[in-house]
Design a protein around this motif. Structure first.
Motif, mmCIF file in Angstrom:
data_model
loop_
_atom_site.group_PDB
_atom_site.id
_atom_site.type_symbol
_atom_site.label_atom_id
_atom_site.label_comp_id
_atom_site.label_asym_id
_atom_site.label_seq_id
_atom_site.Cartn_x
_atom_site.Cartn_y
_atom_site.Cartn_z
ATOM 1 N N ALA A 48 23.489 1.817 -5.159
ATOM 2 C CA ALA A 48 23.388 1.755 -3.693
ATOM 3 C C ALA A 48 23.590 0.339 -3.180
ATOM 4 O O ALA A 48 24.173 0.117 -2.122
ATOM 5 N N LYS A 49 23.113 -0.655 -3.932
ATOM 6 C CA LYS A 49 23.208 -2.045 -3.491
ATOM 7 C C LYS A 49 24.518 -2.695 -3.887
ATOM 8 O O LYS A 49 24.807 -3.807 -3.487
ATOM 9 N N ASN A 50 25.267 -1.986 -4.771
ATOM 10 C CA ASN A 50 26.460 -2.583 -5.323
ATOM 11 C C ASN A 50 26.086 -3.838 -6.113
ATOM 12 O O ASN A 50 26.746 -4.871 -6.025
ATOM 13 N N PRO A 135 14.536 -4.205 -5.516
ATOM 14 C CA PRO A 135 15.157 -5.450 -5.058
ATOM 15 C C PRO A 135 15.093 -5.462 -3.531
ATOM 16 O O PRO A 135 14.693 -4.471 -2.918
ATOM 17 N N SER A 136 15.450 -6.573 -2.917
ATOM 18 C CA SER A 136 15.538 -6.581 -1.453
ATOM 19 C C SER A 136 16.573 -5.535 -1.026
ATOM 20 O O SER A 136 17.583 -5.328 -1.698
ATOM 21 N N ALA A 137 16.302 -4.869 0.116
ATOM 22 C CA ALA A 137 17.121 -3.709 0.525
ATOM 23 C C ALA A 137 18.338 -4.122 1.358
ATOM 24 O O ALA A 137 18.500 -3.699 2.495
ATOM 25 N N ASN A 138 19.176 -4.969 0.765
ATOM 26 C CA ASN A 138 20.419 -5.384 1.423
ATOM 27 C C ASN A 138 21.567 -5.153 0.458
ATOM 28 O O ASN A 138 21.347 -5.150 -0.756
ATOM 29 N N PRO A 139 22.791 -4.998 0.974
ATOM 30 C CA PRO A 139 23.923 -4.960 0.050
ATOM 31 C C PRO A 139 23.951 -6.275 -0.727
ATOM 32 O O PRO A 139 23.570 -7.317 -0.194
ATOM 33 N N ILE A 143 22.290 -10.871 3.720
ATOM 34 C CA ILE A 143 20.974 -11.316 4.210
ATOM 35 C C ILE A 143 19.905 -10.246 3.949
ATOM 36 O O ILE A 143 20.128 -9.063 4.182
ATOM 37 N N SER A 144 18.718 -10.675 3.523
ATOM 38 C CA SER A 144 17.637 -9.724 3.239
ATOM 39 C C SER A 144 17.075 -9.131 4.538
ATOM 40 O O SER A 144 17.049 -9.794 5.565
ATOM 41 N N PRO A 145 16.609 -7.861 4.497
ATOM 42 C CA PRO A 145 16.094 -7.189 5.699
ATOM 43 C C PRO A 145 14.608 -7.441 5.933
ATOM 44 O O PRO A 145 13.819 -7.392 4.999
ATOM 45 N N LEU A 172 10.264 -14.202 3.914
ATOM 46 C CA LEU A 172 11.013 -14.799 2.804
ATOM 47 C C LEU A 172 10.614 -14.070 1.545
ATOM 48 O O LEU A 172 9.462 -13.647 1.420
ATOM 49 N N GLU A 173 11.509 -13.972 0.570
ATOM 50 C CA GLU A 173 11.167 -13.296 -0.676
ATOM 51 C C GLU A 173 10.035 -14.014 -1.415
ATOM 52 O O GLU A 173 9.743 -15.177 -1.148
ATOM 53 N N SER A 174 9.479 -13.314 -2.390
ATOM 54 C CA SER A 174 8.385 -13.874 -3.176
ATOM 55 C C SER A 174 8.858 -15.077 -3.994
ATOM 56 O O SER A 174 10.031 -15.182 -4.362
ATOM 57 N N LYS A 223 25.599 -18.609 -4.308
ATOM 58 C CA LYS A 223 25.974 -18.070 -3.009
ATOM 59 C C LYS A 223 25.221 -16.764 -2.792
ATOM 60 O O LYS A 223 25.285 -15.846 -3.595
ATOM 61 N N HIS A 224 24.494 -16.662 -1.698
ATOM 62 C CA HIS A 224 23.626 -15.517 -1.488
ATOM 63 C C HIS A 224 23.230 -15.546 -0.025
ATOM 64 O O HIS A 224 23.522 -16.501 0.674
ATOM 65 N N TYR A 225 22.531 -14.536 0.438
ATOM 66 C CA TYR A 225 22.019 -14.522 1.812
ATOM 67 C C TYR A 225 23.138 -14.835 2.800
ATOM 68 O O TYR A 225 22.945 -15.567 3.764
#
Ligand code: TXA
Ligand code: MG
Length: 317
Positions: A48-50, A135-139, A143-145, A172-174, A223-225
């Motif tokens: 789902a997240k690819n 995991p965070s629920a973003n593709p 950007i994280s939701p 922010l994530e843990s 590279k992220h977010y």
């Protein structure tokens, strides 16, 4: 078909018991959850997240006393941090037990465990007899939701249910920590600052800032977010037309950018408020009719360190 947003913990639990996917609220960001002990449910998260399967998942537990079911606590230092900061926005890397599928850890011998403090997430974990990989629920790479609506917009078509628990209070994530050679190592800066950890331990910790080259954490990519616009850090030399540009700032506006494309993280210059609003601001700017976003880095202390980490990654080539 789009997922439904709702507040019904029983519906969420039923879907998870059948091996389905549910987006869940936590105090940090929304997660995309499945039964951590069910291999095919976990595989569905990656799909789902690819998300590449070399990027391991965090496993969420209902209480500290559950840790020993899934991992060995072989470090006095980590035990001290666990008792001090859990439940809360911190994740511990510990030697895994055999009941954790290799897919969850991408074949690594440590598992990332976290006890969230969000009341809705805790109520959900309490009615389940298995932990949740999430995991965070973003593709992957986006950007994280921090709201249920963010999840709906991006992954709504791929999941069964979105459990709404309001806006995430940390944003922010843990923070991810482990121990190497008797030293505490921070692998990802997050909701608990490095200073807070050092205060409790009464010693310096090792911080591995960009861990993309670190084999212990293959998923922490440079590279992220990333929004879809061109991103520039304010302190770098930039040569762009200001009329097609937005600004993400801390507490004061950019003198040259159109005010309608500016987002301030905290007018009262409060780092906690800035963290809560960070991903909301990045998303908002990403939706505007602009080509570029100039990003201002925040003071490099406390939560500012973790916020700047996300901003630098969002701007990375
Ligand atoms: O706040 C959070 O941690 C959120 C909420 C939903 O709990 N979750 C989250 O998950 O941020 P995710 O998958 O977006 O980021 C988890 C990070 C990844 O960079 C992954 O590489 C690392 O944790 N990780 C997970 N398991 C690991 C392991 N066994 N060894 C090393 N790194 C691990
Ligand atoms: Mg993530």
């Amino acid at each position: 078909m789009k997922a439904e947003i709702g507040e019904n913990i029983e519906i969420a639990a039923e879907i998870l018991k059948m091996g389905g996917l549910v987006a869940v609220p936590t105090e940090t960001v929304y997660g995309l959850a499945a039964n951590a002990l069910n291999n095919s449910a976990v595989a569905a998260i990656f799909e789902a997240k690819n998300r590449p399967t070399f990027d391991p998942l965090i496993v969420h537990l209902k209480s500290v006393s559950e840790i020993e079911k899934y991992a060995t606590i072989n470090s006095k230092k980590l035990l001290k941090l666990i008792s001090h900061f859990s439940p809360g926005p911190i994740t511990f890397l510990l030697p895994k037990k055999n009941n954790i599928p290799d897919l969850v850890t991408s074949g690594l011998d440590k598992v990332a465990l976290r006890i969230p403090s969000h009341p809705v997430m805790n109520a959900l974990l309490t009615v389940l007899d298995f932990p949740l990989a999430a995991p965070s629920a973003n593709p992957f790479g986006y950007i994280s939701p921090t709201t249920a609506k963010h999840v709906l917009d991006q992954l709504g078509g791929k999941i069964d249910y979105i459990l709404d628990g309001g806006s995430c209070s940390v944003g922010l994530e843990s923070t991810i920590v482990g121990e190497e050679e008797n030293k505490i190592v921070v692998y990802r800066k997050g909701g608990i600052s490095v200073e807070e950890i050092e205060d409790v331990m009464n010693e310096k910790v090792i911080v591995i800032a960009h861990s993309d080259s670190n084999p212990a954490a293959p998923g922490m990519l440079k590279k992220h977010y990333s929004p879809n616009k061109n991103i520039y850090l304010e302190n770098t030399s930039i040569n762009i037309p200001f009329e097609k540009t937005g600004f993400l700032g801390f507490s004061t506006f950019h003198p040259e950018v159109d005010k309608k494309y500016q987002f301030l993280l905290s007018e009262k210059a409060d780092l906690k408020e800035a963290a809560q609003r960070l991903f909301v601001g990045l998303r908002w700017l990403d939706e505007q009719k602009i080509d570029n976003i100039i990003i201002q880095l925040l003071p490099e202390h406390g939560l500012g360190e973790a916020i700047n980490d996300r901003l630098r990654r969002a701007a990375a080539e």
